[in-house]
Write a protein that holds these residues in place. Structure first.
Motif, PDB file in Angstrom:
ATOM      1  N   LEU A 108      12.937  -4.964   3.287  1.00  0.00           N
ATOM      2  CA  LEU A 108      12.744  -5.427   1.917  1.00  0.00           C
ATOM      3  C   LEU A 108      13.512  -4.532   0.946  1.00  0.00           C
ATOM      4  O   LEU A 108      13.344  -3.307   0.958  1.00  0.00           O
ATOM      5  CB  LEU A 108      11.261  -5.422   1.551  1.00  0.00           C
ATOM      6  N   LEU A 109      14.343  -5.128   0.139  1.00  0.00           N
ATOM      7  CA  LEU A 109      15.045  -4.411  -0.911  1.00  0.00           C
ATOM      8  C   LEU A 109      14.317  -4.676  -2.221  1.00  0.00           C
ATOM      9  O   LEU A 109      14.104  -5.828  -2.604  1.00  0.00           O
ATOM     10  CB  LEU A 109      16.496  -4.873  -1.013  1.00  0.00           C
ATOM     11  N   VAL A 110      13.922  -3.597  -2.914  1.00  0.00           N
ATOM     12  CA  VAL A 110      13.157  -3.705  -4.156  1.00  0.00           C
ATOM     13  C   VAL A 110      14.068  -3.334  -5.320  1.00  0.00           C
ATOM     14  O   VAL A 110      14.686  -2.274  -5.329  1.00  0.00           O
ATOM     15  CB  VAL A 110      11.937  -2.767  -4.142  1.00  0.00           C
ATOM     16  N   GLU A 111      14.136  -4.218  -6.298  1.00  0.00           N
ATOM     17  CA  GLU A 111      14.920  -3.967  -7.511  1.00  0.00           C
ATOM     18  C   GLU A 111      14.011  -4.102  -8.721  1.00  0.00           C
ATOM     19  O   GLU A 111      13.333  -5.114  -8.899  1.00  0.00           O
ATOM     20  CB  GLU A 111      16.074  -4.967  -7.623  1.00  0.00           C
ATOM     21  N   ARG A 138       8.930  -1.645   3.692  1.00  0.00           N
ATOM     22  CA  ARG A 138       8.658  -2.332   4.954  1.00  0.00           C
ATOM     23  C   ARG A 138       7.683  -3.481   4.727  1.00  0.00           C
ATOM     24  O   ARG A 138       6.804  -3.395   3.883  1.00  0.00           O
ATOM     25  CB  ARG A 138       8.080  -1.355   5.987  1.00  0.00           C
ATOM     26  N   LYS A 139       7.862  -4.537   5.501  1.00  0.00           N
ATOM     27  CA  LYS A 139       6.952  -5.656   5.382  1.00  0.00           C
ATOM     28  C   LYS A 139       5.602  -5.297   6.001  1.00  0.00           C
ATOM     29  O   LYS A 139       5.473  -4.304   6.726  1.00  0.00           O
ATOM     30  CB  LYS A 139       7.535  -6.897   6.065  1.00  0.00           C
ATOM     31  N   ARG A 140       4.600  -6.101   5.715  1.00  0.00           N
ATOM     32  CA  ARG A 140       3.267  -5.854   6.222  1.00  0.00           C
ATOM     33  C   ARG A 140       3.275  -5.871   7.758  1.00  0.00           C
ATOM     34  O   ARG A 140       3.940  -6.686   8.379  1.00  0.00           O
ATOM     35  CB  ARG A 140       2.299  -6.910   5.694  1.00  0.00           C
ATOM     36  N   GLY A 141       2.569  -4.938   8.357  1.00  0.00           N
ATOM     37  CA  GLY A 141       2.548  -4.840   9.810  1.00  0.00           C
ATOM     38  C   GLY A 141       3.455  -3.755  10.331  1.00  0.00           C
ATOM     39  O   GLY A 141       3.510  -3.493  11.529  1.00  0.00           O
ATOM     40  N   GLY A 142       4.201  -3.117   9.402  1.00  0.00           N
ATOM     41  CA  GLY A 142       5.024  -1.973   9.794  1.00  0.00           C
ATOM     42  C   GLY A 142       6.355  -2.388  10.377  1.00  0.00           C
ATOM     43  O   GLY A 142       6.984  -3.345   9.961  1.00  0.00           O
ATOM     44  N   GLY A 172       0.765  -1.231   0.000  1.00  0.00           N
ATOM     45  CA  GLY A 172       0.000   0.000   0.000  1.00  0.00           C
ATOM     46  C   GLY A 172       0.799   1.285   0.000  1.00  0.00           C
ATOM     47  O   GLY A 172       0.215   2.366  -0.024  1.00  0.00           O
ATOM     48  N   SER A 173       2.127   1.197   0.026  1.00  0.00           N
ATOM     49  CA  SER A 173       2.957   2.410   0.060  1.00  0.00           C
ATOM     50  C   SER A 173       4.038   2.336  -1.018  1.00  0.00           C
ATOM     51  O   SER A 173       4.544   1.253  -1.329  1.00  0.00           O
ATOM     52  CB  SER A 173       3.622   2.582   1.431  1.00  0.00           C
ATOM     53  N   ALA A 174       4.383   3.508  -1.531  1.00  0.00           N
ATOM     54  CA  ALA A 174       5.479   3.563  -2.488  1.00  0.00           C
ATOM     55  C   ALA A 174       6.793   3.293  -1.765  1.00  0.00           C
ATOM     56  O   ALA A 174       7.046   3.872  -0.703  1.00  0.00           O
ATOM     57  CB  ALA A 174       5.527   4.930  -3.163  1.00  0.00           C
ATOM     58  N   PRO A 175       7.643   2.411  -2.280  1.00  0.00           N
ATOM     59  CA  PRO A 175       8.938   2.161  -1.637  1.00  0.00           C
ATOM     60  C   PRO A 175       9.782   3.429  -1.572  1.00  0.00           C
ATOM     61  O   PRO A 175       9.628   4.339  -2.383  1.00  0.00           O
ATOM     62  CB  PRO A 175       9.589   1.108  -2.539  1.00  0.00           C
ATOM     63  N   GLU A 176      10.676   3.468  -0.603  1.00  0.00           N
ATOM     64  CA  GLU A 176      11.577   4.602  -0.462  1.00  0.00           C
ATOM     65  C   GLU A 176      12.717   4.458  -1.460  1.00  0.00           C
ATOM     66  O   GLU A 176      13.515   3.521  -1.378  1.00  0.00           O
ATOM     67  CB  GLU A 176      12.137   4.653   0.953  1.00  0.00           C
ATOM     68  N   PRO A 177      12.827   5.377  -2.440  1.00  0.00           N
ATOM     69  CA  PRO A 177      13.868   5.217  -3.465  1.00  0.00           C
ATOM     70  C   PRO A 177      15.265   5.365  -2.893  1.00  0.00           C
ATOM     71  O   PRO A 177      15.509   6.205  -2.022  1.00  0.00           O
ATOM     72  CB  PRO A 177      13.548   6.335  -4.465  1.00  0.00           C
ATOM     73  N   LEU A 178      16.172   4.539  -3.386  1.00  0.00           N
ATOM     74  CA  LEU A 178      17.579   4.607  -2.994  1.00  0.00           C
ATOM     75  C   LEU A 178      18.421   5.201  -4.119  1.00  0.00           C
ATOM     76  O   LEU A 178      19.142   6.169  -3.922  1.00  0.00           O
ATOM     77  CB  LEU A 178      18.093   3.216  -2.621  1.00  0.00           C
TER      78      LEU A 178
END
Length: 323
Positions: free
Chosen positions: A94-97, A84-88, A60-66
């Motif tokens: 989580l690293l998103v590529e 962040r994983k579900r539940g805060g 539900g949230s945009a990832p924080e860009p690195l």
């Protein structure tokens, strides 16, 4: 290749915008990889914006860009972010590529890496839309959403179409392993193992004359063996290499060679005739003056550009004189 200067539309592309180019196809996005319809963003094919919105979120949230990594290959960019994983929780584990390639549409390989010690349940959402606006309408910020737009979803496949004045434009979005596809929302519900990873691929394919075109980077072959990769490698390996102790000059020469390679286009009827486009991203076409001057100045690096440009322009000479 670093970021092209595309901040020429009325709204501007925004700071740190990233453009990738392959032939006459290109994609412009914000620094985080997102594309907004009210900016000169999107995926363009044949002078038409076939993707006007590309919004990615995790839980539900945009990832924080690195960072955004733009490789030597002009058609590729990698966007890195953390989520962040579900539940805060205070820590983003989580690293998103998102590894993006453009060429007759677009391919984006999405990978989530779980750096935590526990499995992470995630909902990954991609919101996609297309307005099929003309390139210069987008550039000028004068897009008008006219016509009838229709979404057809079946399994992991979405077809977006626009009907206007008897003509039709279309684009297909294929989301490998999607849990649900509803209108413009593509959703993946996954559990990423502790210290593990999850990956998927999303493809964007233009539809022309009722024919769905394949991207230049199909999933059934390694990306390094795709046509754009082989063509670019062949051109680079055949170009002269200059070495100098001056690091600034070396960087300028390297960047110039990369940019020249990115501007190479060809007529599909004569793929052996490379020509140089007037400029990226908005002028990826043959302009007589610009192409001739650039090809002339590039003779020490690539003689084939001059030959291809002259042959292509000769083919398009007029045969009748109108008064």
């Amino acid at each position: 290749m670093t970021v092209w200067n595309t901040d020429t539309g009325s709204a501007g592309v925004g700071a740190g915008a990233v453009t990738i180019v392959e032939g006459t196809s290109f994609a412009v996005s914000a620094a985080d990889g997102g594309m907004l319809p009210d900016r000169p963003h999107g995926v363009f094919y044949d002078d038409i914006r076939i993707v006007s919105k590309w919004e990615f979120s995790v839980n539900g949230s945009a990832p924080e860009p690195l960072t955004a990594i733009v490789h030597d290959h002009p058609y590729r960019a990698v966007f890195l972010a953390r989520a962040r994983k579900r539940g805060g929780g205070a820590e983003a584990t989580l690293l998103v590529e998102r590894d993006r390639r453009v060429g007759t549409g677009m391919r984006e390989d999405i990978t989530l890496r779980n750096l935590g010690r526990e499995p992470a349940a995630c909902t990954v959402t991609l919101v996609v839309d297309a307005d099929f606006a003309d390139l210069f309408e987008v550039k000028a910020g004068e897009v008008r959403r006219n016509g009838q737009y229709v979404f057809h979803s079946e399994g992991t496949r979405t077809l977006i179409e626009r009907w206007r004045r008897g003509s039709r434009r279309g684009v297909v979005v294929l989301a490998d392993g999607a849990t649900s596809v509803v209108h413009d929302h593509i959703t993946f519900r996954v559990v990423v193992p502790a210290r593990g990873r999850w990956s998927t691929t999303v493809q964007v394919r233009p539809v022309v004359d009722d024919q769905e075109l394949r991207t230049r980077f199909p999933q059934d072959r390694p990306v390094e063996e795709a046509e754009p990769a082989l063509r670019f490698q062949a051109w680079r390996s055949g170009s002269p290499v200059v070495f100098t102790d001056n690091e600034t000059l070396q960087a300028v020469l390297r960047r110039s060679q990369q940019d020249l390679g990115a501007l190479r286009i060809s007529d599909p009827r004569y793929p052996e005739r490379p020509v140089v486009a007037a400029g990226a991203p908005w002028f990826m076409a043959l302009f007589g003056r610009d192409s001739l001057l650039t090809a002339y100045m590039a003779l020490p690096v690539d003689q084939s550009l001059a030959l291809g440009t002259l042959q292509t322009l000769a083919d398009r000479q007029g045969t009748e004189e109108n008064h």
